[in-house]
Design a protein around this motif. Structure first.
Motif, PDB file in Angstrom:
ATOM      1  N   CYS A  42       0.428  47.378  55.110  1.00 26.25           N
ATOM      2  CA  CYS A  42       1.156  48.654  54.911  1.00 26.25           C
ATOM      3  C   CYS A  42       0.421  49.478  53.891  1.00 26.25           C
ATOM      4  N   GLY A  43      -0.876  49.128  53.694  1.00 30.99           N
ATOM      5  CA  GLY A  43      -1.814  50.322  53.049  1.00 30.99           C
ATOM      6  C   GLY A  43      -1.915  51.475  53.739  1.00 30.99           C
ATOM      7  N   PRO A  44      -2.048  51.390  55.231  1.00 30.27           N
ATOM      8  CA  PRO A  44      -2.225  52.847  55.718  1.00 30.27           C
ATOM      9  C   PRO A  44      -0.880  53.606  55.751  1.00 30.27           C
ATOM     10  N   VAL A  45       0.109  53.211  55.878  1.00 34.81           N
ATOM     11  CA  VAL A  45       1.364  53.885  55.941  1.00 34.81           C
ATOM     12  C   VAL A  45       1.566  54.292  54.396  1.00 34.81           C
ATOM     13  N   LEU A  46       1.112  53.822  53.650  1.00 34.19           N
ATOM     14  CA  LEU A  46       1.490  54.215  52.031  1.00 34.19           C
ATOM     15  C   LEU A  46       0.482  55.280  51.739  1.00 34.19           C
ATOM     16  N   LEU A  47      -0.753  55.315  52.283  1.00 32.83           N
ATOM     17  CA  LEU A  47      -1.478  56.443  52.185  1.00 32.83           C
ATOM     18  C   LEU A  47      -1.039  57.500  52.889  1.00 32.83           C
ATOM     19  N   ARG A  48      -0.781  57.194  54.078  1.00 35.99           N
ATOM     20  CA  ARG A  48       0.089  58.482  54.898  1.00 35.99           C
ATOM     21  C   ARG A  48       1.102  59.168  53.820  1.00 35.99           C
ATOM     22  N   LEU A  49       1.945  58.333  53.397  1.00 36.99           N
ATOM     23  CA  LEU A  49       3.140  58.613  52.570  1.00 36.99           C
ATOM     24  C   LEU A  49       2.708  59.622  51.496  1.00 36.99           C
ATOM     25  N   ALA A  89       8.028  53.368  54.515  1.00 35.04           N
ATOM     26  CA  ALA A  89       7.041  53.203  53.265  1.00 35.04           C
ATOM     27  C   ALA A  89       7.693  53.444  52.159  1.00 35.04           C
ATOM     28  N   TYR A  90       8.899  54.612  52.244  1.00 35.79           N
ATOM     29  CA  TYR A  90       9.650  54.918  51.166  1.00 35.79           C
ATOM     30  C   TYR A  90      10.705  53.907  50.825  1.00 35.79           C
ATOM     31  N   ASN A  91      11.052  53.092  51.705  1.00 32.18           N
ATOM     32  CA  ASN A  91      12.092  51.849  51.619  1.00 32.18           C
ATOM     33  C   ASN A  91      11.077  50.801  50.657  1.00 32.18           C
ATOM     34  N   LEU A  92      10.118  50.766  51.112  1.00 27.18           N
ATOM     35  CA  LEU A  92       9.148  49.610  50.484  1.00 27.18           C
ATOM     36  C   LEU A  92       8.949  49.806  48.995  1.00 27.18           C
ATOM     37  N   LEU A  93       8.619  51.204  48.872  1.00 26.71           N
ATOM     38  CA  LEU A  93       8.531  51.489  47.313  1.00 26.71           C
ATOM     39  C   LEU A  93       9.707  51.635  46.575  1.00 26.71           C
ATOM     40  N   LYS A  94      10.909  51.336  47.092  1.00 21.40           N
ATOM     41  CA  LYS A  94      12.256  51.602  46.405  1.00 21.40           C
ATOM     42  C   LYS A  94      12.316  50.701  45.274  1.00 21.40           C
ATOM     43  N   PRO A  95      12.273  49.311  45.419  1.00 22.99           N
ATOM     44  CA  PRO A  95      12.216  48.382  44.358  1.00 22.99           C
ATOM     45  C   PRO A  95      11.261  48.522  43.201  1.00 22.99           C
ATOM     46  N   ILE A  96      10.275  49.099  43.284  1.00 20.96           N
ATOM     47  CA  ILE A  96       9.245  49.542  42.378  1.00 20.96           C
ATOM     48  C   ILE A  96       9.740  50.467  41.651  1.00 20.96           C
ATOM     49  N   TYR A  97      10.396  51.665  42.359  1.00 16.57           N
ATOM     50  CA  TYR A  97      11.244  52.765  41.618  1.00 16.57           C
ATOM     51  C   TYR A  97      12.333  52.504  40.574  1.00 16.57           C
TER      52      TYR A  97
END
Ligand code: HIF
Length: 296
Positions: A42-49, A89-97
């Motif tokens: 998921c590196g590329p899709v986070l970069l795109r985000l 990608a946004y959903n992946l980051l939600k727990p960190i938020y």
């Protein structure tokens, strides 16, 4: 967050946050999701985000469209056809938020995720500063301000000028980020990776542009893209970099000298994620260690 002539003022409210910890949590997320997209990760899709959270900026309007307000969190912006695939990608980051919500803004999270992605994939260090502040829905720009992959060199140059990139060298370096990840027919109407090492940040994109034999073909979505016999692809806006003399010279330089690419990419990407933001001198410029560098 007063609007100055130079942009939104960076906030100091979360200055005591340990951003290396946030970095590490995002980097761990990348490690934990290595199977994503047939093992691209998921590196590329986070970069795109990170770039889509920043890339609606218009220097002539300055205060709207950069990463400051973190508006990519709103459904309407996530549902911009240009953002197809970024909900994941946004959903992946939600727990960190959630973990840091009283210490972190969405704009800072989105842009930091891009820094993490580049560094963990082996790219250059990217200087980063905190201070973006969540804006309400009124601060969300209109959809439709992200670039068209069918554009030619003139279009690409003009688009990046809107993002306040006046030097061809910066534009070419930024587009070198297409060394990682792939296009997906269901997201963008294009299909395929740009090269072999889809989760390693290298200068392969430039080498492939120059050294591969490209054929213009119509894909299953009816869009024209350049393909080679190894299954790699180039968007028309990528190929523009070898169709324009000034762009092409820079492609040649970056194909020969990865360090030169890294240096320009780092400063241009840092600028991209800070467009429209005014930082006081006292705001520190942070450099993060990779997990490897911390023996984690
Ligand atoms: Fe991309 N980009 N980009 N891009 N991009 C795609 C995917 C990625 C453009 C179009 C596309 C930049 C500029 C431009 C990444 C990073 C950056 C896709 C495919 C398209 C169509 C999306 C999909 O189908 O899933 C255009 C027209 C740009 C201006 C010329 C940036 C410089 C290169 C700013 C940048 O950093 C990354 C990473 C991906 C891969 C995403 C993935 O899920 O693998």
């Amino acid at each position: 967050n007063t609007v100055e002539t130079t942009g939104f003022k960076a906030s100091q409210q979360f200055k005591s946050t340990n951003y290396q910890n946030v970095y590490n949590d995002i980097a761990q997320l990348i490690r934990d999701n290595e199977e994503h997209d047939d093992y691209i990760g998921c590196g590329p899709v986070l970069l795109r985000l990170a770039w889509h959270a920043s890339g609606q900026f218009d220097v002539s309007q300055n205060v709207r469209g950069g990463a400051y307000n973190g508006t990519l969190r709103f459904d309407k912006e996530l549902n911009d056809p240009s953002n197809a695939g970024l909900g994941y990608a946004y959903n992946l980051l939600k727990p960190i938020y959630k973990k840091y919500s009283d210490q972190l803004s969405h704009g800072d999270l989105f842009t930091l995720a891009g820094v993490v992605a580049v560094q963990e994939m082996g790219g250059p260090k990217i200087p980063w500063r905190y201070g973006r502040v969540d804006g309400d829905i009124e601060t969300m720009p209109e959809n439709g301000r992200l670039p068209d992959a069918n554009g030619d060199a003139g279009y690409v140059r003009k688009f990046f000028k809107r993002l306040d990139f006046l030097k061809d060298e910066e534009t070419v370096a930024l587009i070198g980020a297409h060394c990682v990840g792939k296009t997906h027919l269901k997201n963008s109407g294009f299909e395929g990776p740009w090269g072999a090492a889809t989760n390693m940040f290298t200068n392969e994109f430039f080498r492939n542009l120059l050294n591969e034999k490209w054929n213009l073909e119509t894909n299953d979505a009816g869009n024209k893209q350049y393909n080679n016999d190894k299954g790699y692809m180039m968007l028309p806006s990528d190929m523009a970099l070898v169709q324009d003399g000034s762009f092409k010279k820079i492609v040649q330089k970056f194909a020969e000298d990865e360090q030169a690419f890294f240096t320009v990419f780092s400063s241009a990407f840092s600028k991209l994620i800070e467009n429209g933001i005014y930082f006081e001198k006292s705001t520190p410029i942070l450099y993060f260690k990779t997990l490897d560098e911390q023996d984690l």
